[in-house]
Design a protein around this motif. Structure first.
Motif, PDB file in Angstrom:
ATOM      1  N   VAL A 151      -2.055   5.606  -0.180  1.00 38.62           N
ATOM      2  CA  VAL A 151      -2.281   4.796  -1.377  1.00 38.62           C
ATOM      3  C   VAL A 151      -2.452   5.767  -2.544  1.00 38.62           C
ATOM      4  CG1 VAL A 151      -3.749   3.053  -2.447  1.00 38.62           C
ATOM      5  CG2 VAL A 151      -3.324   2.973   0.013  1.00 38.62           C
ATOM      6  N   ASP A 152      -1.529   5.717  -3.486  1.00 37.46           N
ATOM      7  CA  ASP A 152      -1.347   6.765  -4.488  1.00 37.46           C
ATOM      8  C   ASP A 152      -2.480   6.847  -5.510  1.00 37.46           C
ATOM      9  OD1 ASP A 152       0.435   8.804  -5.649  1.00 37.46           O
ATOM     10  OD2 ASP A 152       0.562   7.402  -7.330  1.00 37.46           O
ATOM     11  N   PHE A 153      -3.057   8.033  -5.658  1.00 36.69           N
ATOM     12  CA  PHE A 153      -4.130   8.232  -6.634  1.00 36.69           C
ATOM     13  C   PHE A 153      -3.600   8.190  -8.063  1.00 36.69           C
ATOM     14  CE2 PHE A 153      -6.286  11.262  -9.465  1.00 36.69           C
ATOM     15  CZ  PHE A 153      -7.500  10.595  -9.614  1.00 36.69           C
ATOM     16  N   GLU A 154      -2.419   8.743  -8.303  1.00 40.34           N
ATOM     17  CA  GLU A 154      -1.886   8.768  -9.672  1.00 40.34           C
ATOM     18  C   GLU A 154      -1.693   7.352 -10.205  1.00 40.34           C
ATOM     19  OE1 GLU A 154       1.736  10.775 -12.320  1.00 40.34           O
ATOM     20  OE2 GLU A 154       1.827  10.809 -10.126  1.00 40.34           O
ATOM     21  N   PHE A 155      -1.171   6.458  -9.380  1.00 39.38           N
ATOM     22  CA  PHE A 155      -0.997   5.072  -9.814  1.00 39.38           C
ATOM     23  C   PHE A 155      -2.356   4.415 -10.043  1.00 39.38           C
ATOM     24  CE2 PHE A 155      -0.243   0.532  -9.317  1.00 39.38           C
ATOM     25  CZ  PHE A 155       0.891   0.345 -10.096  1.00 39.38           C
ATOM     26  N   PHE A 156      -3.329   4.756  -9.214  1.00 42.22           N
ATOM     27  CA  PHE A 156      -4.681   4.224  -9.400  1.00 42.22           C
ATOM     28  C   PHE A 156      -5.222   4.606 -10.771  1.00 42.22           C
ATOM     29  CE2 PHE A 156      -9.227   5.214  -9.349  1.00 42.22           C
ATOM     30  CZ  PHE A 156      -9.758   3.956  -9.091  1.00 42.22           C
ATOM     31  N   SER A 157      -5.152   5.890 -11.104  1.00 38.89           N
ATOM     32  CA  SER A 157      -5.744   6.351 -12.362  1.00 38.89           C
ATOM     33  C   SER A 157      -4.961   5.858 -13.576  1.00 38.89           C
ATOM     34  CB  SER A 157      -5.841   7.881 -12.374  1.00 38.89           C
ATOM     35  OG  SER A 157      -4.563   8.479 -12.252  1.00 38.89           O
ATOM     36  N   ALA A 158      -3.650   5.657 -13.427  1.00 37.22           N
ATOM     37  CA  ALA A 158      -2.829   5.233 -14.566  1.00 37.22           C
ATOM     38  C   ALA A 158      -2.804   3.721 -14.748  1.00 37.22           C
ATOM     39  CB  ALA A 158      -1.397   5.746 -14.392  1.00 37.22           C
ATOM     40  N   CYS A 159      -2.852   2.969 -13.647  1.00 34.27           N
ATOM     41  CA  CYS A 159      -2.601   1.525 -13.728  1.00 34.27           C
ATOM     42  C   CYS A 159      -3.729   0.656 -13.176  1.00 34.27           C
ATOM     43  CB  CYS A 159      -1.300   1.191 -12.985  1.00 34.27           C
ATOM     44  SG  CYS A 159       0.128   2.172 -13.515  1.00 34.27           S
ATOM     45  N   VAL A 160      -4.291   1.044 -12.039  1.00 37.68           N
ATOM     46  CA  VAL A 160      -5.309   0.199 -11.411  1.00 37.68           C
ATOM     47  C   VAL A 160      -6.588   0.193 -12.232  1.00 37.68           C
ATOM     48  CG1 VAL A 160      -6.676  -0.200  -9.332  1.00 37.68           C
ATOM     49  CG2 VAL A 160      -4.300   0.592  -9.137  1.00 37.68           C
ATOM     50  N   GLN A 161      -6.996   1.357 -12.728  1.00 34.56           N
ATOM     51  CA  GLN A 161      -8.237   1.404 -13.498  1.00 34.56           C
ATOM     52  C   GLN A 161      -8.152   0.595 -14.790  1.00 34.56           C
ATOM     53  OE1 GLN A 161      -9.198   5.805 -13.415  1.00 34.56           O
ATOM     54  NE2 GLN A 161     -11.168   4.988 -12.757  1.00 34.56           N
ATOM     55  N   ARG A 162      -6.963   0.402 -15.316  1.00 34.51           N
ATOM     56  CA  ARG A 162      -6.813  -0.426 -16.517  1.00 34.51           C
ATOM     57  C   ARG A 162      -7.303  -1.851 -16.264  1.00 34.51           C
ATOM     58  NH1 ARG A 162      -0.780   0.743 -19.008  1.00 34.51           N
ATOM     59  NH2 ARG A 162      -0.979   3.010 -19.307  1.00 34.51           N
ATOM     60  N   VAL A 163      -7.107  -2.328 -15.052  1.00 29.29           N
ATOM     61  CA  VAL A 163      -7.533  -3.684 -14.698  1.00 29.29           C
ATOM     62  C   VAL A 163      -9.044  -3.825 -14.865  1.00 29.29           C
ATOM     63  CG1 VAL A 163      -7.692  -5.348 -12.799  1.00 29.29           C
ATOM     64  CG2 VAL A 163      -5.593  -4.008 -13.120  1.00 29.29           C
TER      65      VAL A 163
END
Length: 294
Positions: free
Chosen positions: A178-190
């Motif tokens: 489960v990709d950390f880069e996508f988490f920091s760029a997109c998931v945290q925005r939620v």
């Protein structure tokens, strides 16, 4: 005596009663309490013979029914939470009576439990590691710690039961990254973008075991260290490869859309068709990577 009643549309549906003598079940308007059937496991269809079924019922389900003296973390019987209160992978049927499950229910429960064991590496089984204390190699468990060491009798009994099964019978599939880069760029925005009329996730999830959404300490953006801490916290609430079994996606999802029965916060998504839910589900499946959120 503690009574736990579930309501559906304002009416009593079922009541579980925990007494000093064990667990009694009083059925209300229906005979089944789980609002959704557990997903079929890779082991489903591998029929148990009579001896295997009896060994499972005696050794494993006996542990699930054990009265631990209360209803709080570390003291509640497994069955108090892992029947109607959960829709994640360890979701058992409601016991047929205060004596436990019927033989047919036990067969279906076994299909669920088989997803939590690893016959190639028994000590790695989630069935053993979730209730085990962190100091002994256990995993985070909302229900608390039941065993402080792998030498406790219940742990030993379950380990020996798993070891009695053929080595190649139940081996979990490899989980995707489960990709950390996508988490920091997109998931945290939620977390920082509440739906109209709702609170930000960070209002409640800023600390503790579910502290995956702390507000940035230095402004509008999270530092690398803050993002890593949040990612590790959220990892406890997802099942890589299986968004339908991930609490992160089930808790804020409305029950009518397949979400969890309980969530202290708002229901962010009404159904799994919500584009945001679909984006996050793709991330949990390992399909969304990198810094692009579109």
């Amino acid at each position: 005596m503690v009574m736990v009643t579930r309501l559906r549309n304002g009416e009593r549906w079922a009541t579980l009663t925990l007494t000093g003598g064990g667990l009694a079940l009083v059925l209300g308007l229906a005979t089944a309490v789980s609002s959704c059937a557990p997903a079929e496991s890779p082991a489903a269809g591998q029929a148990l013979d009579t001896a295997e079924l009896e060994a499972y019922r005696t050794t494993v389900e006996g542990v699930f029914m054990t009265d631990r003296g209360g209803t709080t973390s570390g003291y509640a019987a497994c069955v108090m939470c892992h029947t109607w209160q959960t829709s994640v992978r360890f979701s058992l049927e409601t016991p047929d009576s205060d004596a436990g499950w019927s033989a047919e229910q036990s067969r279906r429960n076994f299909d669920v439990v088989s997803q939590l064991i690893n016959t190639a590496d028994p000590e790695a089984s989630r069935l053993l590691r979730k209730p085990l204390g962190a100091g002994a190699g256990g995993l985070t468990h909302t229900g608390g710690t039941y065993w402080t060491s792998p030498e406790e009798p219940e742990y030993v009994a379950l380990l020996e039961w798993i070891e009695s099964l053929p080595d190649d019978r139940f081996i979990p599939a490899a989980e995707p990254e489960v990709d950390f880069e996508f988490f920091s760029a997109c998931v945290q925005r939620v977390f920082a973008d509440p739906r109209e009329g709702q609170l930000r996730c960070s209002n409640c999830h800023s600390g503790g075991l579910a502290g995956f959404a702390p507000a940035p300490a230095g402004g509008d953006a999270w530092s690398e260290e803050e993002a890593q801490l949040a990612y590790r916290s959220l990892s406890r609430l997802i099942t890589p490869g299986d968004p339908e079994q991930s609490r992160f996606l089930l808790k804020p999802l409305h029950p009518d859309g397949g979400g969890a029965y309980t969530h202290n916060g708002p229901r962010r998504w009404q159904s799994r068709d919500d584009p945001e839910w679909q984006m996050l589900a793709g991330w949990v499946r390992g399909e969304r990577t990198g810094a692009s959120c579109s």
